[in-house]
Design a protein around this motif. Structure first.
Motif, PDB file in Angstrom:
ATOM      1  N   ALA A   1     -14.070  14.308   0.490  1.00 15.87           N
ATOM      2  CA  ALA A   1     -14.566  13.950   0.786  1.00 15.87           C
ATOM      3  C   ALA A   1     -15.610  13.984   1.887  1.00 15.87           C
ATOM      4  CB  ALA A   1     -14.063  12.358   0.546  1.00 15.87           C
TER       5      ALA A   1
ATOM      6  N   ASP B   1      -9.757  12.681   7.835  1.00 16.09           N
ATOM      7  CA  ASP B   1      -9.262  11.285   7.458  1.00 16.09           C
ATOM      8  C   ASP B   1     -10.688  11.111   7.967  1.00 16.09           C
ATOM      9  OD1 ASP B   1      -8.630   8.993   6.711  1.00 16.09           O
ATOM     10  OD2 ASP B   1      -6.777   9.088   8.004  1.00 16.09           O
TER      11      ASP B   1
ATOM     12  N   LYS C   1       0.885  -0.497  -0.156  1.00 19.65           N
ATOM     13  CA  LYS C   1      -0.207   0.053   0.121  1.00 19.65           C
ATOM     14  C   LYS C   1       0.704   0.871   0.042  1.00 19.65           C
ATOM     15  CE  LYS C   1      -3.297   3.210   1.504  1.00 19.65           C
ATOM     16  NZ  LYS C   1      -4.168   3.331   2.912  1.00 19.65           N
TER      17      LYS C   1
ATOM     18  N   VAL D   1     -14.647   6.212  -4.051  1.00 19.37           N
ATOM     19  CA  VAL D   1     -15.740   6.303  -4.018  1.00 19.37           C
ATOM     20  C   VAL D   1     -16.755   5.090  -4.418  1.00 19.37           C
ATOM     21  CG1 VAL D   1     -18.497   7.363  -3.973  1.00 19.37           C
ATOM     22  CG2 VAL D   1     -16.426   8.514  -3.487  1.00 19.37           C
TER      23      VAL D   1
ATOM     24  N   VAL E   1      -9.636  10.813  -7.553  1.00 24.22           N
ATOM     25  CA  VAL E   1      -8.770   9.959  -7.476  1.00 24.22           C
ATOM     26  C   VAL E   1      -8.844   9.112  -8.770  1.00 24.22           C
ATOM     27  CG1 VAL E   1      -9.485   9.621  -4.671  1.00 24.22           C
ATOM     28  CG2 VAL E   1     -11.152   8.280  -7.067  1.00 24.22           C
TER      29      VAL E   1
ATOM     30  N   CYS F   1     -14.589   3.760  -0.437  1.00 27.60           N
ATOM     31  CA  CYS F   1     -13.872   2.337  -0.063  1.00 27.60           C
ATOM     32  C   CYS F   1     -12.426   2.793   0.055  1.00 27.60           C
ATOM     33  CB  CYS F   1     -13.869   1.188  -1.057  1.00 27.60           C
ATOM     34  SG  CYS F   1     -12.975   0.013  -1.199  1.00 27.60           S
ATOM     35  N   SER F   2     -11.847   2.344   1.411  1.00 29.45           N
ATOM     36  CA  SER F   2     -10.647   2.696   1.672  1.00 29.45           C
ATOM     37  C   SER F   2      -9.463   1.560   1.246  1.00 29.45           C
ATOM     38  CB  SER F   2     -10.265   2.792   3.006  1.00 29.45           C
ATOM     39  OG  SER F   2      -9.993   1.515   3.589  1.00 29.45           O
ATOM     40  N   GLY F   3      -7.565   1.965   1.357  1.00 33.10           N
ATOM     41  CA  GLY F   3      -6.939   1.311  -0.043  1.00 33.10           C
ATOM     42  C   GLY F   3      -6.981   0.266   1.746  1.00 33.10           C
TER      43      GLY F   3
ATOM     44  N   GLY G   1       0.781   4.848   0.862  1.00 32.09           N
ATOM     45  CA  GLY G   1      -0.445   5.997   1.340  1.00 32.09           C
ATOM     46  C   GLY G   1      -0.363   7.233   0.469  1.00 32.09           C
ATOM     47  N   GLY G   2      -2.063   7.658   1.222  1.00 34.65           N
ATOM     48  CA  GLY G   2      -2.061   8.848   0.367  1.00 34.65           C
ATOM     49  C   GLY G   2      -0.689   9.734   1.009  1.00 34.65           C
TER      50      GLY G   2
ATOM     51  N   HIS H   1      -9.792  13.348   0.471  1.00 37.27           N
ATOM     52  CA  HIS H   1     -10.249  13.273   1.676  1.00 37.27           C
ATOM     53  C   HIS H   1     -10.700  15.157   1.584  1.00 37.27           C
ATOM     54  CE1 HIS H   1      -9.054   9.716   3.682  1.00 37.27           C
ATOM     55  NE2 HIS H   1      -7.795   9.063   3.127  1.00 37.27           N
TER      56      HIS H   1
ATOM     57  N   GLY I   1      -3.571   4.635  -1.623  1.00 41.66           N
ATOM     58  CA  GLY I   1      -4.641   5.670  -0.787  1.00 41.66           C
ATOM     59  C   GLY I   1      -5.191   7.055  -1.822  1.00 41.66           C
ATOM     60  N   ALA I   2      -5.678   7.531  -1.243  1.00 44.89           N
ATOM     61  CA  ALA I   2      -6.457   9.100  -1.389  1.00 44.89           C
ATOM     62  C   ALA I   2      -5.887   9.922  -1.649  1.00 44.89           C
ATOM     63  CB  ALA I   2      -7.954   9.087  -1.434  1.00 44.89           C
TER      64      ALA I   2
ATOM     65  N   GLY J   1      -7.881   3.419  -2.999  1.00 44.00           N
ATOM     66  CA  GLY J   1      -9.703   4.515  -2.384  1.00 44.00           C
ATOM     67  C   GLY J   1      -9.829   4.833  -2.904  1.00 44.00           C
TER      68      GLY J   1
END
Ligand code: IPE
Length: 263
Positions: A59, A213, A11, A142, A84, A153-155, A13-14, A56, A50-51, A140
């Motif tokens: 959203a 977040d 992963k 929608v 995203v 929907c998260s990573g 991360g954003g 974030h 991640g986004a 991550g």
């Protein structure tokens, strides 16, 4: 044609590939280097990202995490999906330029939520691309929610589902800090990094939260990681901003970071 034995799940991360505080800000040099570290490892991977500030900020502004409330949210949802995707395009482009063939699998098309929980992910699509030697990249996003219309929907939710399906040898989370600390290292100068986190250490950590977040704090992420270790591999949290750490983690070398192990 099952080739899951040497799979690694990564992963990005954003907070690593974007500046999380500034809307739609890519850290393109970091992304380029991480793509090269993945490429040079020669490992078979699935990538989740991640986004960050591509997801974030908007959203939260449109309160998308609680699902559909009114039509005014729809343009916000569309904006987040657009943003995203822009980030995802940057990720798959960086991978291709580093010599890694990859394909984008957006949760808005291949996943379904039910009351915020990931209820369906079309894993057969992931498996087919893996078997072909093309790296699936999901993120991550929608996604449709059977009860709430849509949701986030998260990573990390995707990581959990992919870990269950592919039993990766190692699950690597690239963040913007060296590992998991007993308090926020960006705020507390005396924060101590934990070498190992298990159920007991997690329960003893103080609870703080730093920035907007919509998918939860580090605690929710650690809970997810703890569950993921029950599928076989070990999970590590490393600093993706430090050159060479992802490459070392992919090679299975000892690396500065936190190991998350099951109870
Ligand atoms: C968030 O995904 C998705 C959206 C806000 C659309 P993640 O929770 O996986 O993103 P990061 O890693 O925290 O930025």
């Amino acid at each position: 044609m099952l080739q899951t034995f040497s799979m690694m799940l990564v992963k990005l991360g954003g907070s690593v590939i974007t500046d999380k505080m500034a809307y739609r800000t890519l850290r393109d040099e970091v992304l380029r280097r991480l793509a090269e570290e993945i490429s040079s490892s020669g490992e078979r991977v699935i990538v989740v990202h991640g986004a960050g500030s591509f997801g974030h900020v908007m959203a939260a502004q449109h309160r998308l995490q609680n699902g559909f409330r009114d039509n005014a949210q729809l343009l916000g949802a569309a904006q987040v999906m657009e943003d995203v995707r822009a980030l995802n395009l940057a990720v798959i482009t960086a991978l291709r330029k580093a010599g890694v063939p990859s394909v984008s699998l957006p949760p808005s098309a291949v996943a379904r939520l039910s009351e915020g929980e990931l209820s369906m992910l079309d894993l057969s699509v992931f498996r087919r691309y893996v078997d072909l030697g093309i790296v699936p990249v999901t993120f991550g996003d929608v996604a449709l929610d059977d009860r709430r219309g849509f949701g986030i929907c998260s990573g990390d939710q995707l990581m959990e589902s992919l870990a269950k399906e592919f039993s990766p040898r190692r699950i690597i989370f690239c963040t913007d800090v060296d590992g998991v600390f007993d308090s926020d290292p960006n705020i507390e100068s005396g924060a101590i990094m934990l070498q190992n986190v298990d159920r007991g250490t997690l329960d003893r950590l103080p609870r703080t939260q730093r920035c907007a977040d919509v998918t939860g704090s580090i605690f929710a992420k650690l809970e997810t990681m703890l569950r993921m270790t029950s599928f076989g591999g070990e999970a590590v949290v490393i600093n993706g901003l430090k050159p060479g750490r992802l490459a070392a983690a992919l090679k299975g070398e000892e690396v500065v970071g936190t190991k998350v192990t099951g109870a």
